[in-house]
Motif scaffolding. Structure first.
Motif, mmCIF file in Angstrom:
data_model
loop_
_atom_site.group_PDB
_atom_site.id
_atom_site.type_symbol
_atom_site.label_atom_id
_atom_site.label_comp_id
_atom_site.label_asym_id
_atom_site.label_seq_id
_atom_site.Cartn_x
_atom_site.Cartn_y
_atom_site.Cartn_z
ATOM 1 N N VAL A 142 36.376 53.181 42.750
ATOM 2 C CA VAL A 142 37.714 53.527 43.241
ATOM 3 C C VAL A 142 38.443 52.270 43.717
ATOM 4 O O VAL A 142 39.624 52.072 43.429
ATOM 5 N N ALA A 143 37.742 51.392 44.419
ATOM 6 C CA ALA A 143 38.365 50.152 44.884
ATOM 7 C C ALA A 143 38.838 49.307 43.703
ATOM 8 O O ALA A 143 39.951 48.758 43.715
ATOM 9 N N ALA A 144 38.005 49.198 42.676
ATOM 10 C CA ALA A 144 38.391 48.427 41.494
ATOM 11 C C ALA A 144 39.634 49.018 40.842
ATOM 12 O O ALA A 144 40.576 48.295 40.488
ATOM 13 N N GLN A 145 39.648 50.325 40.695
ATOM 14 C CA GLN A 145 40.792 50.991 40.062
ATOM 15 C C GLN A 145 42.066 50.800 40.883
ATOM 16 O O GLN A 145 43.154 50.631 40.326
ATOM 17 N N CYS A 146 41.924 50.786 42.201
ATOM 18 C CA CYS A 146 43.092 50.607 43.079
ATOM 19 C C CYS A 146 43.658 49.190 43.013
ATOM 20 O O CYS A 146 44.807 48.966 43.407
ATOM 21 N N SER A 147 42.881 48.243 42.514
ATOM 22 C CA SER A 147 43.319 46.846 42.533
ATOM 23 C C SER A 147 43.946 46.388 41.211
ATOM 24 O O SER A 147 44.260 45.216 41.058
#
Length: 127
Positions: free
Chosen positions: A54-59
């Protein structure tokens, strides 16, 4: 986003989003146990992968790119029988084609339960 997913089955809930971190919690009950009544290492990895993904997708610019996992590892430090565990992910490397995220999972006493690292590939969407 969590409905009808592994996150829903394990009751993973996002609780805080900051400039460079995401935090979630997961209960520890019979659904999360291995045969000896401890938190299953696989459940910890699910929490870690959820946070890192999720963090990767948000960035990224999600209209042009998407992220998929390349590798994940986990070191299980302390057993948990019940209660709640908390995971927090922070970036180690956020590049154009790969990202690396660290995830620390702690118990209710803020003691380290598991430390994990996930490598994500950033892929361009095909038109």
């Amino acid at each position: 986003m969590s409905a009808n997913t592994m996150m829903d089955l394990l009751d993973i809930e996002f609780i805080e989003i900051g400039k460079d971190f995401i935090k979630a919690k997961m209960p520890v009950d019979h659904r999360h146990h291995q045969p000896f009544g401890l938190l299953h290492g696989g459940a910890s990895v699910v929490l870690a992968e959820t946070l890192g993904s999720v963090a990767a997708q948000c960035s990224i610019d999600a209209s042009k790119y998407y992220c998929v996992g390349l590798d994940i590892n986990a070191n299980h430090i302390r057993g948990v029988r019940s209660g709640t565990v908390y995971g927090i992910t922070t970036p180690i490397h956020v590049g154009r084609s790969t990202q690396v995220w660290q995830i620390k999972i702690t118990n209710e006493q803020d003691e380290l339960v598991c430390v994990s690292r996930i490598t994500m590939a950033v892929l361009e969407k095909k038109s």
